[in-house]
Scaffold this active site. Structure first.
Site, PDB file in Angstrom:
ATOM      1  N   HIS A  74       2.708  -1.158   6.551  1.00  0.00           N
ATOM      2  CA  HIS A  74       1.748  -0.476   5.680  1.00  0.00           C
ATOM      3  C   HIS A  74       1.235   0.752   6.428  1.00  0.00           C
ATOM      4  O   HIS A  74       1.948   1.737   6.572  1.00  0.00           O
ATOM      5  CB  HIS A  74       0.655  -1.482   5.295  1.00  0.00           C
ATOM      6  CG  HIS A  74      -0.230  -1.082   4.163  1.00  0.00           C
ATOM      7  ND1 HIS A  74      -0.024   0.026   3.398  1.00  0.00           N
ATOM      8  CD2 HIS A  74      -1.361  -1.651   3.664  1.00  0.00           C
ATOM      9  CE1 HIS A  74      -0.964   0.119   2.477  1.00  0.00           C
ATOM     10  NE2 HIS A  74      -1.799  -0.894   2.624  1.00  0.00           N
TER      11      HIS A  74
ATOM     12  N   HIS B  98      10.047   2.802  -0.483  1.00  0.00           N
ATOM     13  CA  HIS B  98       8.719   2.433  -0.983  1.00  0.00           C
ATOM     14  C   HIS B  98       8.877   1.372  -2.058  1.00  0.00           C
ATOM     15  O   HIS B  98       9.829   1.406  -2.831  1.00  0.00           O
ATOM     16  CB  HIS B  98       8.017   3.670  -1.568  1.00  0.00           C
ATOM     17  CG  HIS B  98       6.539   3.494  -1.678  1.00  0.00           C
ATOM     18  ND1 HIS B  98       5.954   2.846  -2.731  1.00  0.00           N
ATOM     19  CD2 HIS B  98       5.535   3.863  -0.836  1.00  0.00           C
ATOM     20  CE1 HIS B  98       4.641   2.837  -2.534  1.00  0.00           C
ATOM     21  NE2 HIS B  98       4.362   3.442  -1.400  1.00  0.00           N
TER      22      HIS B  98
ATOM     23  N   ASP C 175       4.561   8.538   4.936  1.00  0.00           N
ATOM     24  CA  ASP C 175       4.464   8.419   6.388  1.00  0.00           C
ATOM     25  C   ASP C 175       5.516   9.215   7.148  1.00  0.00           C
ATOM     26  O   ASP C 175       5.426   9.322   8.371  1.00  0.00           O
ATOM     27  CB  ASP C 175       4.588   6.941   6.792  1.00  0.00           C
ATOM     28  CG  ASP C 175       3.358   6.171   6.392  1.00  0.00           C
ATOM     29  OD1 ASP C 175       2.260   6.691   6.621  1.00  0.00           O
ATOM     30  OD2 ASP C 175       3.493   5.070   5.832  1.00  0.00           O
TER      31      ASP C 175
END
Ligand code: ACO
Length: 447
Positions: free
Chosen positions: A272, A311, A367
């Site tokens: 996460h 994702h 990210d």
């Protein structure tokens, strides 16, 4: 010919009994509690839905954030993330998430003032920080200190009181940059820096992080704006792991500091909020452009994952990743280009063409580039999840308030499918068969 009106319901036939039942469909969903009427016998508990990881279970109705993962759409309260990233600022976006509408000038000024007025923490907080080891991870410190805030504000327990909720919101958004910066400075052995009211929310955070002996810290405006936009991009993402944790813990009626601390703990995990840190480790390990093809091959051979790719929801592209990539170039103009950026660009180029990634709909996520930006700004790797948490606090709070006010919400309590032993009688230790335990290992464990 008469037109048959479609019915908003689902007819299910249980092949074990041959019986059918009709279950209403509302907002494209059935209530799984309606499945309980499907039984093989009167004493049967009834049919359950089995859904590890909540892959296909809605846990709430929400008006906050809309995502269409196939089309790469993300909207806060209806506003596209691209427009907010370009035209809003973090505190205005926080207002939007929490209150539901964009503020007028006066409301924004009052909101900003109220948050800036809540940046100081109780002096005892420094004693807490002193208790952490010199090398404590700042995210662990943040989880602990946010939880500790609940002990300073006993009034936060009054979660049904709207005025109290508003006050805790101001406190949390105001204090999180202070706690975040303190967690960093503790790990560096630096003195803590008091908030500076002359600076913006993000500028003040940079000051509390990086101010040394200068009288006034002047944030670089490009980096200040870039960080503000990164906070906007992280501000909410509907029912992800940390938000579900906030809602799950909050559903017990606990104060918001404890619920947000739980969200922070969930965000700490590498799948996460820890993924951007993992991206930097991956880029360091790859080391040079020449090694990229071999690395891609190793990922395809199942030897590891391409961190920052893929994702659960976005199966087209992550709209935040596009914006972040642009910010990366703006930041590198100021700070100088990192050689790791070239490795990241090459990984992205190959992955977007390679059928392994294309077939699995694996695209860069939020990210992939954010870690590179944070690193260029001077944040150590340990601080990456802390920055994510800072951005996510308004979203967690908006979701927490929505839950508290939702009359349909109950304490989170999933069911399980029990596959363990049937009833058996207790056996006295003298008559139990010897366990096959490695005694030597057991001895080491006890140390
Ligand atoms: N690199 C290589 N292969 C991958 C990757 C990846 N990053 N992500 C998924 N896959 C592959 C899986 O091996 C699997 O392949 P298979 O069908 O041959 O077994 C397939 O794609 C589906 O993967 P799942 O794990 O089932 O996908 P899921 O939706 O459960 O996982 C997740 C999503 C956890 C984000 C995953 O893509 C991942 O681990 N990515 C890397 C970590 C990361 O970047 N996390 C940040 C997410 S964004 C955020 O939290 C803010």
């Amino acid at each position: 010919m008469a037109v048959i009106e479609p019915k908003n319901s689902l007819t299910v036939t249980d092949n074990r009994t041959g019986k059918s039942c009709e279950i209403p469909i509302e907002n494209g969903a059935i209530r799984t509690i309606d499945l309980r009427q499907i039984k093989v016998s009167p004493d049967d508990f009834g049919l359950l839905g089995y859904d590890p990881g909540y892959m296909n279970t809605a846990s709430c109705k929400s008006n906050i954030t809309y995502i269409d993962g196939d089309k790469g759409i993300l909207r806060y309260r209806g506003y596209p993330i691209e427009q907010l990233a370009e035209r809003s600022n973090f505190l205005e976006t926080a207002y939007l998430l929490i209150k539901g509408e964009l503020p007028d000038k006066e409301r924004l000024a009052v909101w900003t003032y109220n948050i800036r007025n809540n940046t100081l923490t109780h002096a005892n907080m420094t004693k807490f920080l002193d208790g952490f080891r010199y090398d404590a991870h700042p995210m662990g410190i943040l989880v602990g200190t946010i939880g500790a805030l609940s002990t300073f504000y006993a009034d936060a327990k009054d979660v049904a009181n709207e005025e109290s909720r508003k006050l805790q919101v101001r406190r949390l958004i105001g204090k999180i940059p202070t706690l975040a910066a303190m967690s960093y400075r503790h790990s560096m052995g630096f003195h803590y820096v008091l908030p500076d009211d002359d600076l913006s929310y993000t500028g003040n955070f940079l000051s509390m992080m990086f101010k040394m002996t200068e009288m006034h810290y002047k944030p670089n405006p490009v980096l200040e704006r870039a960080l503000d936009v990164l906070f906007i991009l992280h501000a909410d993402h509907e029912q992800n792991c940390s938000t579900s944790s906030v809602r799950g813990v909050g559903s017990s009626g606990v104060d918001p500091f404890s619920a947000i601390a739980a969200g922070c703990a969930a965000l700490y995990g590498p799948l996460h909020g820890g993924a951007n840190e993992a991206v930097i480790h991956m880029l360091k390990k790859i080391g040079s452009l020449d090694n990229v093809p071999a690395f891609i091959k190793s990922v395809k051979d199942g030897e590891g994952r391409l961190m920052g790719f893929g994702h659960r929801v976005y199966k087209n592209y992550d709209p935040r990743a596009k914006i972040i990539k642009e910010i990366a170039f703006q930041v590198f103009e100021e700070t100088g280009r990192s050689p790791m950026l070239d490795i990241a660009l090459e990984l992205e180029r190959i992955a977007l063409e390679d059928e392994y990634f294309v077939n699995r709909k694996l695209y860069p996520n939020v990210d992939f580039y954010s870690g590179l930006i944070y690193q260029a700004m001077g944040f150590p790797l340990d601080m990456f999840p802390v920055l994510f948490a800072m951005g996510r606090v308004p979203g967690w709070l908006a979701q927490w308030i929505e839950q508290v006010k939702d009359s349909e919400q109950k304490i989170a309590r999933p069911r399980q499918i029990y596959l363990g032993e049937d009833e058996r009688n207790y056996v006295p230790i003298e008559t139990r068969p010897k366990n096959r335990v490695d005694e030597q290992k057991f001895g080491i464990c006890r140390l």
